[in-house]
Design an enzyme around this catalytic site. Structure first.
Site, short mmCIF file in Angstrom:
data_model
loop_
_atom_site.label_atom_id
_atom_site.label_comp_id
_atom_site.label_asym_id
_atom_site.label_seq_id
_atom_site.Cartn_x
_atom_site.Cartn_y
_atom_site.Cartn_z
N HIS A 289 -7.43 -5.87 -0.66
CA HIS A 289 -6.05 -5.05 0.00
C HIS A 289 -5.60 -5.77 1.37
O HIS A 289 -4.08 -5.89 1.30
CB HIS A 289 -6.59 -3.69 0.47
N ASP B 2 -9.47 -5.57 -5.07
CA ASP B 2 -8.92 -4.66 -4.29
C ASP B 2 -9.80 -3.43 -4.41
O ASP B 2 -9.56 -2.75 -5.59
CB ASP B 2 -7.43 -4.38 -4.48
N SER C 290 0.77 -0.98 -0.17
CA SER C 290 -0.07 -0.11 0.13
C SER C 290 1.10 1.15 -0.02
O SER C 290 1.60 1.33 -0.80
CB SER C 290 -0.79 -0.20 1.30
#
Ligand code: NAG
Ligand code: NAG
Ligand code: NAG
Length: 413
Positions: free
Chosen positions: A388, A355, A185
């Site tokens: 995610h 995601d 991320s």
């Protein structure tokens, strides 16, 4: 109920643009062990003691000081569980960099045989876990106290300029080896931005980027987009340039105001924000909730919201032209041009079809910027079912992702 809401909220904050919302109706059986200050006393012994040594691994608590004075904590797991004989100096170092609103602990939420740092250690790597400024164990500075707003006067530009180089310099000086990097991320965004400016490259061997974030135009949740759009106005009045503490009261007020928006479904927020995670074990989520979220700076959240709104990866926009000129000598903030990442840098990129933050179209935009990258230095994995959080906490992430990371690092050796 409000407090429970925060626990639920914290799941979302795994992702980085969590700026958003508040699950009033969310039901949760999650138990949490915080005291009145929101701190679980059992988890404050440090990451080594609470999540590494307990599994039979060696682990050292270290600290590095950035050029702008932040004292960051860093954990080193020098070898696998069953070793003790190998010469550490010959091992390949790996730095793990977490995302926003979480800390290095997020890599250690599963049983040991499923956690990336421990898997890497067991496969002969010398593992270093970074903790960004402002998170639980990185809240010290040579002269500023976290209660001073000046402590929070930074965005991810400063992570590029100061935090990453401090950690890389330290690991490089200790090991004398070029470094492998794993980012998740925001940990991918700051790496890409650094590489595009030629930073870290001399000390870098290869980089594995999980759920990469660089462009955010397609973040596929109405929620995230609305939040990002409203962020600047709401946030600066509520917080000024200060700490963004997802557990604190001003954030509560902000979330309440967002949830009042009829377009926002504050019920299933984790899914709404990070995507439909396929593979999180409830005991892992429970553990996560006891540890996260962590603070960041409001300026950092504003900077992230700017990427969503403007669709370009640029330095912090002071909005006022005279301020931008003062900081950059230009009316608009300079962009990070990802096409300038050296074409022969070994890169592994893994992205998920579910995601919501690292949207497939945005990742494809990123891949397009990298299209002139040497084909044999670029390894790309698409995981249809992953969202995610699956990338760091999925119970099957070892089989699906980490084994590929290991073979990527081993090819580069
Ligand atoms: C914040 O940092 C910038 C430099 O990045 C500086 O120009 C500004 O004066 C600082 N503001 C505060 C309130 O400390
Ligand atoms: C979830 O975690 C518990 C406790 O670690 C374990 O017993 C269970 O098998 C796990 N479930 C899955 C699907 O991995
Ligand atoms: C980014 O860099 C590439 C290659 O160096 C160049 O061709 C391109 O024009 C640059 N893009 C921008 C927006 O500056």
């Amino acid at each position: 109920m409000v407090f429970l809401g925060f626990m639920q909220f914290s799941v979302l904050s795994l992702c980085f643009i969590v700026l958003t919302t508040f699950p009033y109706q969310a039901s949760s059986r999650v138990s949490f062990g915080r005291n009145q200050n929101g701190v679980n006393p059992h988890l404050d012994d440090g990451i080594c003691a609470s999540a590494v040594i307990v599994h039979g691994y060696k682990c050292q608590e270290l600290q590095v000081t950035t050029k702008d004075g932040y004292i960051l904590s860093l954990q080193r797991i020098p070898e696998g569980r069953l070793e003790g004989r190998n010469d550490v100096s010959r091992k390949q170092p790996v730095i793990l960099q977490h995302g926003v609103l979480v800390d290095g602990m997020t890599w250690l939420m599963n049983p040991p045989e499923q956690d990336l740092p421990l898997i890497l250690a067991d496969h002969g790597f010398d593992v270093w876990i970074a903790n960004t400024r402002g998170t639980r164990h990185s809240r010290r500075h040579v002269s500023l106290d976290p209660s001073n707003p000046a402590f929070w006067n930074w965005s991810w530009d400063e992570l590029v300029i100061y935090d990453l180089p401090a950690v890389f310099d330290y690991v490089f000086s200790q090991t004398g080896q070029k470094i492998n990097y794993v980012g998740h991320s925001l940990g991918t965004l700051i790496a890409l931005a650094s590489f595009s400016e030629g930073k870290l490259i001399n000390q870098l061997k290869s980089a594995a980027l999980l759920s990469p974030i660089a462009y955010l135009s397609h973040m596929n949740t109405a929620l995230g987009v609305i939040a990002a759009k409203s962020f600047i106005g709401e946030i600066t009045t509520l917080f000024g340039l200060a700490e963004f503490n997802p557990k604190g009261l001003p954030v509560d007020a902000f979330l309440k105001s967002l949830c009042a928006d009829p377009r926002i479904d504050c019920y299933d927020l984790m899914t709404a924000l990070t995507g439909k995670n396929c593979c999180l074990n409830s005991s892992t989520v429970e553990r996560f909730l006891m540890n996260e979220p962590q603070s960041t700076s409001t300026k950092n959240m504003v900077h992230l919201a700017q990427i969503v709104r403007h669709g370009v990866l640029a330095k912090f926009n002071y909005v006022r032209p005279d301020y931008n000129i003062m900081h950059y000598g230009e009316i608009f903030p300079p962009i990070y041009n990802l096409s300038n990442i050296p074409h022969d840098l070994p890169l592994f990129i893994s992205y998920g079809g579910q995601d919501a933050l690292s949207d497939v179209r945005d990742v494809e935009n990123l891949l397009d910027r990298l299209k002139f990258h040497d084909v044999d230095k670029r390894s790309i994995q698409f995981v249809k079912d992953y969202a995610h959080a699956d990338y760091i906490m999925g119970f099957n992430a070892k089989d699906i992702v980490y084994n590929s990371v290991l073979s990527f690092f081993n090819q580069v050796l």
